[in-house]
Write a protein that holds these residues in place. Structure first.
Motif, PDB file in Angstrom:
ATOM      1  N   THR A  66      10.932  23.530 103.737  1.00 24.89           N
ATOM      2  CA  THR A  66      11.925  23.377 104.247  1.00 24.89           C
ATOM      3  C   THR A  66      12.067  24.400 104.740  1.00 24.89           C
ATOM      4  N   ALA A  67      11.800  26.259 105.146  1.00 28.18           N
ATOM      5  CA  ALA A  67      11.122  26.278 105.601  1.00 28.18           C
ATOM      6  C   ALA A  67      10.756  25.878 107.035  1.00 28.18           C
ATOM      7  N   LEU A  68       9.558  25.191 106.964  1.00 32.53           N
ATOM      8  CA  LEU A  68       8.397  24.087 108.420  1.00 32.53           C
ATOM      9  C   LEU A  68       9.719  23.360 109.049  1.00 32.53           C
ATOM     10  N   ALA A  69      10.282  22.463 108.292  1.00 35.52           N
ATOM     11  CA  ALA A  69      11.595  22.102 108.916  1.00 35.52           C
ATOM     12  C   ALA A  69      12.725  22.303 109.512  1.00 35.52           C
ATOM     13  N   ALA A  70      13.217  23.686 109.014  1.00 33.71           N
ATOM     14  CA  ALA A  70      13.747  24.502 110.020  1.00 33.71           C
ATOM     15  C   ALA A  70      13.272  24.759 111.134  1.00 33.71           C
ATOM     16  N   ALA A  71      12.064  25.241 110.975  1.00 36.19           N
ATOM     17  CA  ALA A  71      11.125  25.691 112.795  1.00 36.19           C
ATOM     18  C   ALA A  71      11.338  24.076 113.360  1.00 36.19           C
ATOM     19  N   ASP A  72      11.052  23.117 113.020  1.00 35.08           N
ATOM     20  CA  ASP A  72      11.294  21.348 113.464  1.00 35.08           C
ATOM     21  C   ASP A  72       9.818  21.693 113.461  1.00 35.08           C
ATOM     22  N   ALA A  73       8.958  21.747 112.533  1.00 34.83           N
ATOM     23  CA  ALA A  73       8.019  21.353 111.515  1.00 34.83           C
ATOM     24  C   ALA A  73       7.333  20.653 110.397  1.00 34.83           C
ATOM     25  N   LEU A  74       6.276  20.031 110.232  1.00 31.56           N
ATOM     26  CA  LEU A  74       5.942  19.234 108.784  1.00 31.56           C
ATOM     27  C   LEU A  74       4.616  19.665 108.474  1.00 31.56           C
ATOM     28  N   LEU A  75       4.900  20.032 107.017  1.00 35.71           N
ATOM     29  CA  LEU A  75       2.745  19.326 106.415  1.00 35.71           C
ATOM     30  C   LEU A  75       2.405  19.347 107.686  1.00 35.71           C
ATOM     31  N   GLU A  76       1.954  18.079 108.432  1.00 28.11           N
ATOM     32  CA  GLU A  76       1.655  17.285 109.210  1.00 28.11           C
ATOM     33  C   GLU A  76       0.255  19.046 110.573  1.00 28.11           C
ATOM     34  N   ASP A  77       2.059  19.107 110.487  1.00 24.87           N
ATOM     35  CA  ASP A  77       2.126  20.411 111.596  1.00 24.87           C
ATOM     36  C   ASP A  77       0.990  21.148 111.272  1.00 24.87           C
ATOM     37  N   VAL A  78       0.824  21.288 110.064  1.00 23.17           N
ATOM     38  CA  VAL A  78       0.045  23.356 109.678  1.00 23.17           C
ATOM     39  C   VAL A  78      -1.863  22.883 109.875  1.00 23.17           C
ATOM     40  N   ALA A  79      -1.255  23.972 110.348  1.00 26.17           N
ATOM     41  CA  ALA A  79      -2.979  24.131 111.142  1.00 26.17           C
ATOM     42  C   ALA A  79      -3.348  25.580 110.561  1.00 26.17           C
ATOM     43  N   LYS A  80      -3.351  26.537 109.561  1.00 26.36           N
ATOM     44  CA  LYS A  80      -3.429  27.776 108.858  1.00 26.36           C
ATOM     45  C   LYS A  80      -2.648  28.194 107.069  1.00 26.36           C
ATOM     46  N   THR A  81      -3.416  27.752 105.608  1.00 29.45           N
ATOM     47  CA  THR A  81      -2.910  28.000 104.952  1.00 29.45           C
ATOM     48  C   THR A  81      -2.506  29.344 104.250  1.00 29.45           C
ATOM     49  N   THR A  82      -2.871  29.948 103.665  1.00 36.95           N
ATOM     50  CA  THR A  82      -2.895  31.372 102.389  1.00 36.95           C
ATOM     51  C   THR A  82      -2.076  31.560 101.628  1.00 36.95           C
ATOM     52  N   VAL A  83      -2.695  30.764 100.267  1.00 43.00           N
ATOM     53  CA  VAL A  83      -2.075  30.872  99.102  1.00 43.00           C
ATOM     54  C   VAL A  83      -2.494  31.551  98.120  1.00 43.00           C
ATOM     55  N   TYR A  84      -1.798  32.634  97.817  1.00 43.64           N
ATOM     56  CA  TYR A  84      -1.784  33.851  96.739  1.00 43.64           C
ATOM     57  C   TYR A  84      -1.784  32.770  95.098  1.00 43.64           C
ATOM     58  N   VAL A  85      -2.421  33.294  94.408  1.00 46.73           N
ATOM     59  CA  VAL A  85      -1.506  33.120  93.174  1.00 46.73           C
ATOM     60  C   VAL A  85      -2.081  34.642  91.670  1.00 46.73           C
ATOM     61  N   ALA A  86      -0.785  34.682  91.113  1.00 45.90           N
ATOM     62  CA  ALA A  86      -1.265  35.990  90.738  1.00 45.90           C
ATOM     63  C   ALA A  86      -1.774  35.797  88.841  1.00 45.90           C
ATOM     64  N   THR A  87      -3.386  35.833  89.087  1.00 46.21           N
ATOM     65  CA  THR A  87      -3.735  35.990  87.699  1.00 46.21           C
ATOM     66  C   THR A  87      -4.927  36.140  88.431  1.00 46.21           C
ATOM     67  N   GLY A  88      -5.711  36.654  86.459  1.00 44.83           N
ATOM     68  CA  GLY A  88      -7.172  36.614  86.255  1.00 44.83           C
ATOM     69  C   GLY A  88      -8.220  35.663  85.977  1.00 44.83           C
ATOM     70  N   ARG A  89      -7.506  34.132  86.365  1.00 49.24           N
ATOM     71  CA  ARG A  89      -7.984  33.324  85.803  1.00 49.24           C
ATOM     72  C   ARG A  89      -8.543  32.263  86.602  1.00 49.24           C
ATOM     73  N   ARG A  90     -10.046  31.722  87.195  1.00 48.08           N
ATOM     74  CA  ARG A  90     -10.171  31.302  88.343  1.00 48.08           C
ATOM     75  C   ARG A  90      -8.944  29.326  87.664  1.00 48.08           C
ATOM     76  N   GLU A  91      -9.075  29.335  86.528  1.00 46.41           N
ATOM     77  CA  GLU A  91      -8.459  27.586  85.870  1.00 46.41           C
ATOM     78  C   GLU A  91      -6.799  27.484  86.760  1.00 46.41           C
ATOM     79  N   ASP A  92      -6.486  28.622  86.859  1.00 48.31           N
ATOM     80  CA  ASP A  92      -4.447  29.108  87.487  1.00 48.31           C
ATOM     81  C   ASP A  92      -4.893  28.484  88.577  1.00 48.31           C
ATOM     82  N   LEU A  93      -6.030  29.463  89.824  1.00 48.47           N
ATOM     83  CA  LEU A  93      -6.819  29.537  90.547  1.00 48.47           C
ATOM     84  C   LEU A  93      -6.419  28.098  91.072  1.00 48.47           C
ATOM     85  N   LEU A  94      -6.973  27.318  90.924  1.00 47.37           N
ATOM     86  CA  LEU A  94      -7.976  25.795  91.017  1.00 47.37           C
ATOM     87  C   LEU A  94      -6.725  25.048  90.277  1.00 47.37           C
ATOM     88  N   ALA A  95      -5.996  24.992  89.353  1.00 41.82           N
ATOM     89  CA  ALA A  95      -4.581  23.841  89.146  1.00 41.82           C
ATOM     90  C   ALA A  95      -3.624  24.086  90.938  1.00 41.82           C
TER      91      ALA A  95
END
Length: 130
Positions: free
Chosen positions: A62-91
């Motif tokens: 939705t945020a990308l669409a507001a800026a006339d962009a699509l997921l296919e236009d994404v050049a880089k992401t950063t994913v943050y997960v509040a966890t101490g477990r690798r299983e949560d991170l990978l899921a």
């Protein structure tokens, strides 16, 4: 350098920042971290990493669409997960990757101790090129 901060009426106004930014001519789009906030500014589903990851990816689209962009236009992401477990991170990563389909932008995946909203477990930010 001209910069347009982009807000979407389809996303909660609880966040004190624009959900995306467009740089001169619309060639670069920088999103804020997409959070699992609903239209009323509530976090959800509470305690559910996968549900929050799905919600975050819908809000990122939705945020990308507001800026006339699509997921296919994404050049880089950063994913943050509040966890101490690798299983949560990978899921969470599996949900994010599935949302992108065959498009595989570079990404940073981080486990962090805490995110900005109470009960928030997942956040994803992106840089797109249009």
């Amino acid at each position: 350098m001209p910069l347009e901060l982009v807000h979407s009426p389809a996303l909660s106004d609880r966040a004190p920042y624009a959900y995306a930014a467009r740089v001169s001519g619309g060639s670069l789009v920088f999103t804020a971290g997409a959070c699992p906030l609903d239209e009323q500014g509530r976090i959800g589903p509470v305690g559910d990493y996968l549900g929050q990851a799905e919600h975050v990816m819908r809000n990122l689209v939705t945020a990308l669409a507001a800026a006339d962009a699509l997921l296919e236009d994404v050049a880089k992401t950063t994913v943050y997960v509040a966890t101490g477990r690798r299983e949560d991170l990978l899921a969470v990563w599996d949900i994010v990757r599935t949302a992108f389909g065959d498009h595989e932008p570079p990404s940073t995946l981080l486990a962090v101790p805490l995110l900005g909203y109470e009960d928030q477990l997942v956040e994803v930010e992106a840089i797109a090129v249009t």
